[in-house]
Design a protein around this motif. Structure first.
Motif, PDB file in Angstrom:
ATOM      1  N   ASP A 161       0.806  -1.222   0.000  1.00  0.00           N
ATOM      2  CA  ASP A 161       0.000   0.000   0.000  1.00  0.00           C
ATOM      3  C   ASP A 161       0.838   1.270   0.000  1.00  0.00           C
ATOM      4  OD1 ASP A 161      -2.375  -1.360  -0.018  1.00  0.00           O
ATOM      5  OD2 ASP A 161      -2.642  -1.273   2.157  1.00  0.00           O
ATOM      6  N   ARG A 162       2.096   1.196   0.300  1.00  0.00           N
ATOM      7  CA  ARG A 162       2.923   2.400   0.452  1.00  0.00           C
ATOM      8  C   ARG A 162       3.025   3.233  -0.810  1.00  0.00           C
ATOM      9  NH1 ARG A 162       7.071  -0.627   4.102  1.00  0.00           N
ATOM     10  NH2 ARG A 162       5.895  -0.512   6.039  1.00  0.00           N
ATOM     11  N   GLY A 207      -6.283  13.317  -1.861  1.00  0.00           N
ATOM     12  CA  GLY A 207      -5.374  14.138  -1.063  1.00  0.00           C
ATOM     13  C   GLY A 207      -3.907  13.793  -1.205  1.00  0.00           C
ATOM     14  N   LEU A 208      -3.560  12.516  -1.059  1.00  0.00           N
ATOM     15  CA  LEU A 208      -2.148  12.133  -1.145  1.00  0.00           C
ATOM     16  C   LEU A 208      -1.620  12.234  -2.571  1.00  0.00           C
ATOM     17  CD1 LEU A 208      -1.999   9.177   1.374  1.00  0.00           C
ATOM     18  CD2 LEU A 208      -1.000  11.455   1.621  1.00  0.00           C
ATOM     19  N   SER A 209      -2.482  12.013  -3.551  1.00  0.00           N
ATOM     20  CA  SER A 209      -2.073  12.181  -4.943  1.00  0.00           C
ATOM     21  C   SER A 209      -1.726  13.647  -5.220  1.00  0.00           C
ATOM     22  CB  SER A 209      -3.197  11.719  -5.870  1.00  0.00           C
ATOM     23  OG  SER A 209      -2.881  11.993  -7.211  1.00  0.00           O
ATOM     24  N   GLY A 258      10.898  17.639  -4.733  1.00  0.00           N
ATOM     25  CA  GLY A 258      10.997  16.907  -3.478  1.00  0.00           C
ATOM     26  C   GLY A 258      10.461  15.495  -3.604  1.00  0.00           C
ATOM     27  N   ARG A 259      10.416  14.837  -2.459  1.00  0.00           N
ATOM     28  CA  ARG A 259       9.909  13.465  -2.380  1.00  0.00           C
ATOM     29  C   ARG A 259       8.981  13.353  -1.176  1.00  0.00           C
ATOM     30  NH1 ARG A 259      14.677   9.829  -1.506  1.00  0.00           N
ATOM     31  NH2 ARG A 259      15.431  11.647  -0.417  1.00  0.00           N
ATOM     32  N   ILE A 260       7.990  12.482  -1.281  1.00  0.00           N
ATOM     33  CA  ILE A 260       7.102  12.176  -0.174  1.00  0.00           C
ATOM     34  C   ILE A 260       7.024  10.654  -0.073  1.00  0.00           C
ATOM     35  CG2 ILE A 260       5.030  12.340  -1.619  1.00  0.00           C
ATOM     36  CD1 ILE A 260       3.516  13.355   0.870  1.00  0.00           C
ATOM     37  N   ALA A 261       7.051  10.146   1.136  1.00  0.00           N
ATOM     38  CA  ALA A 261       7.007   8.698   1.348  1.00  0.00           C
ATOM     39  C   ALA A 261       6.184   8.382   2.581  1.00  0.00           C
ATOM     40  CB  ALA A 261       8.424   8.153   1.517  1.00  0.00           C
ATOM     41  N   ALA A 262       5.621   7.198   2.589  1.00  0.00           N
ATOM     42  CA  ALA A 262       4.858   6.712   3.738  1.00  0.00           C
ATOM     43  C   ALA A 262       5.658   5.631   4.443  1.00  0.00           C
ATOM     44  CB  ALA A 262       3.520   6.144   3.275  1.00  0.00           C
ATOM     45  N   THR A 263       5.647   5.671   5.757  1.00  0.00           N
ATOM     46  CA  THR A 263       6.287   4.640   6.564  1.00  0.00           C
ATOM     47  C   THR A 263       5.319   4.250   7.672  1.00  0.00           C
ATOM     48  OG1 THR A 263       7.318   6.239   8.047  1.00  0.00           O
ATOM     49  CG2 THR A 263       8.609   5.562   6.134  1.00  0.00           C
ATOM     50  N   ASP A 264       5.598   3.153   8.341  1.00  0.00           N
ATOM     51  CA  ASP A 264       4.779   2.745   9.478  1.00  0.00           C
ATOM     52  C   ASP A 264       4.997   3.698  10.638  1.00  0.00           C
ATOM     53  OD1 ASP A 264       3.687   0.504   8.256  1.00  0.00           O
ATOM     54  OD2 ASP A 264       5.363  -0.773   8.836  1.00  0.00           O
ATOM     55  N   ALA A 265       3.919   4.003  11.330  1.00  0.00           N
ATOM     56  CA  ALA A 265       3.997   4.850  12.513  1.00  0.00           C
ATOM     57  C   ALA A 265       4.004   3.967  13.749  1.00  0.00           C
ATOM     58  CB  ALA A 265       2.821   5.812  12.561  1.00  0.00           C
ATOM     59  N   PRO A 266       4.749   4.339  14.776  1.00  0.00           N
ATOM     60  CA  PRO A 266       4.726   3.570  16.017  1.00  0.00           C
ATOM     61  C   PRO A 266       3.300   3.505  16.557  1.00  0.00           C
ATOM     62  CG  PRO A 266       6.471   5.226  16.069  1.00  0.00           C
ATOM     63  CD  PRO A 266       5.640   5.495  14.852  1.00  0.00           C
ATOM     64  N   ALA A 299       0.111   5.393   9.788  1.00  0.00           N
ATOM     65  CA  ALA A 299       1.163   5.756   8.852  1.00  0.00           C
ATOM     66  C   ALA A 299       1.797   7.094   9.230  1.00  0.00           C
ATOM     67  CB  ALA A 299       0.602   5.847   7.424  1.00  0.00           C
ATOM     68  N   ARG A 300       3.019   7.245   8.800  1.00  0.00           N
ATOM     69  CA  ARG A 300       3.758   8.489   8.983  1.00  0.00           C
ATOM     70  C   ARG A 300       4.198   8.917   7.579  1.00  0.00           C
ATOM     71  NH1 ARG A 300       9.707   8.421  11.161  1.00  0.00           N
ATOM     72  NH2 ARG A 300      10.268  10.516  10.566  1.00  0.00           N
ATOM     73  N   PHE A 301       4.035  10.191   7.258  1.00  0.00           N
ATOM     74  CA  PHE A 301       4.399  10.691   5.956  1.00  0.00           C
ATOM     75  C   PHE A 301       5.581  11.631   6.096  1.00  0.00           C
ATOM     76  CE2 PHE A 301       0.071   9.350   5.738  1.00  0.00           C
ATOM     77  CZ  PHE A 301       0.043   8.628   4.552  1.00  0.00           C
ATOM     78  N   VAL A 302       6.604  11.390   5.277  1.00  0.00           N
ATOM     79  CA  VAL A 302       7.828  12.187   5.326  1.00  0.00           C
ATOM     80  C   VAL A 302       7.959  12.928   4.012  1.00  0.00           C
ATOM     81  CG1 VAL A 302      10.341  12.107   5.547  1.00  0.00           C
ATOM     82  CG2 VAL A 302       8.915  10.496   6.839  1.00  0.00           C
TER      83      VAL A 302
END
Length: 68
Positions: free
Chosen positions: A5-6, A34-36, A47-55, A59-62
Motif C-alpha cells: 500500500d505504500r 489528497g495524497l495524490s 521533493g519526495r514524499i514517502a509513507a512509513t509505518d507509525a509507532p 502511517a507516517r508521511f515524510v
C-alpha cells in the motif's frame, strides 16, 4: 500499513484501509485524492514524499524538499 500500500495510496482515488477498517464508508471519508495531490505538489518542488509505518499503528508521511 502493508508494504504493497505504500505506493498505491499515492494514486488518484486510492483509499487506505481494508475490510472492517472501511466498513460503513462514511460520507466524509473522502475520495482518495489528497495524497495524490500532495505528491504532485512536493514533486513540483523537486521533493519526495514517502509513507512509513507509525509507532503504534497507522502511517507516517515524510516530505523531503531540496534546500533553496
Amino acid at each position: 500499513m502493508a508494504a504493497a500500500d505504500r505506493e498505491r495510496i499515492f494514486l488518484p482515488f486510492a483509499r487506505g484501509g481494508h475490510g472492517a477498517d472501511r466498513a460503513g464508508d462514511e460520507p466524509d471519508d473522502g475520495v482518495g485524492l489528497g495524497l495524490s495531490v500532495a505528491r504532485r505538489i512536493v514533486e513540483a518542488h523537486r521533493g519526495r514524499i514517502a509513507a512509513t509505518d507509525a509507532p503504534g499503528g497507522g502511517a507516517r508521511f515524510v516530505v523531503r524538499l531540496p534546500a533553496a
